[in-house]
Design an enzyme around this catalytic site. Sequence first.
Site, short mmCIF file in Angstrom:
data_model
loop_
_atom_site.label_atom_id
_atom_site.label_comp_id
_atom_site.label_asym_id
_atom_site.label_seq_id
_atom_site.Cartn_x
_atom_site.Cartn_y
_atom_site.Cartn_z
N SER A 38 0.83 -1.21 0.00
CA SER A 38 0.00 0.00 0.00
C SER A 38 0.86 1.26 0.00
O SER A 38 2.01 1.26 0.46
CB SER A 38 -0.90 0.03 1.23
OG SER A 38 -1.71 -1.11 1.29
N1 SAH Z 1 -0.16 -5.36 4.00
C1 SAH Z 1 0.57 -5.59 2.76
C2 SAH Z 1 -0.25 -5.23 1.56
C3 SAH Z 1 -0.80 -6.44 1.02
S1 SAH Z 1 -1.79 -6.38 -0.46
C4 SAH Z 1 1.91 -4.91 2.77
O1 SAH Z 1 2.21 -4.15 3.71
O2 SAH Z 1 2.69 -5.16 1.85
C5 SAH Z 1 -3.03 -7.52 0.05
C6 SAH Z 1 -2.57 -8.91 0.35
O3 SAH Z 1 -3.72 -9.63 0.76
C7 SAH Z 1 -2.00 -9.67 -0.83
O4 SAH Z 1 -0.71 -10.13 -0.52
C8 SAH Z 1 -2.97 -10.84 -1.03
O5 SAH Z 1 -2.36 -12.02 -1.46
C9 SAH Z 1 -3.55 -10.98 0.37
N2 SAH Z 1 -4.84 -11.67 0.46
C10 SAH Z 1 -5.90 -11.63 -0.36
N3 SAH Z 1 -6.90 -12.40 0.10
C11 SAH Z 1 -6.46 -12.95 1.25
C12 SAH Z 1 -7.05 -13.85 2.20
N4 SAH Z 1 -8.28 -14.35 2.07
N5 SAH Z 1 -6.28 -14.22 3.26
C13 SAH Z 1 -5.03 -13.73 3.44
N6 SAH Z 1 -4.43 -12.88 2.58
C14 SAH Z 1 -5.14 -12.49 1.49
#
Ligand code: SAH
Length: 221
Positions: free
Chosen positions: A64
């Site tokens: 993000s």
């Molecule tokens: N917090 C992260 C941003 C992640 S983007 C950072 O600081 O880099 C969102 C993430 O959510 C992605 O890696 C995606 O694979 C994950 N995601 C999507 N659906 C999910 C689920 N049901 N359970 C766990 N992770 C999930």
Amino acid sequence: MDTEDLRLARSEMVESQIVARGIHTPWLLQAMQKIPRHYFVPIELHAHAYEDHPLSIGSGQTISQPYIVALMTELLDLHGGENVLEIGTGSGYQSAVLSCMAGQVHTVEFIPALAKKAAENLRMQQINNVILYIGDGGLGFSDAAPYMGILVTAAAPVVPAPLLDQLAEGGRLVIPVGEVSGQQLQVWQRQNGELNMRDVTPVSFVPLRGQHGWKESDWGK
Ligand code: SAH
């Protein structure tokens, strides 16, 4: 390497993107000043790590925008030592920020390749109060519940019920809810046994997958 140029870019990010937009929680500003965000993005993007937008981290996912990380963290209103759950580990950067105030961060990632890289990133920073799990975070993580803070970094069509169930009395859940194309950042709080919710601001996150998320066939919408 954490060069002087990158340290300067990081200070500039904190001032012009975070403080200037109204985030003033001291520990959070210190955390964002301290954590070398560039180590959480692919090496070819190091020079862009402190810019005012999300970046690709592979597997179609993003880290993000720094301001959104700060805003979501501030909305959790942590004071120290809390048990926190994050859904969507991605790069591990948001977990690293949370680890500076929470007692314990449990973080769940759906995509094994990203989880592996995030574990490496967190280990490199010698962060040892983050526990990473691979799985469907929409189900929460009941073994370590309840949580004073739950932060979801992927967009849900509706708030997954298991996350509300795993929220402690006085705890907060911060989550983007809406359409694949755009969502509202919502804060849910459990107070005196009741749940209340407020919308904070429009946001755009990658879709939550799994049982409480979107099917891939919905993503184009
Ligand atoms: N917090 C992260 C941003 C992640 S983007 C950072 O600081 O880099 C969102 C993430 O959510 C992605 O890696 C995606 O694979 C994950 N995601 C999507 N659906 C999910 C689920 N049901 N359970 C766990 N992770 C999930």
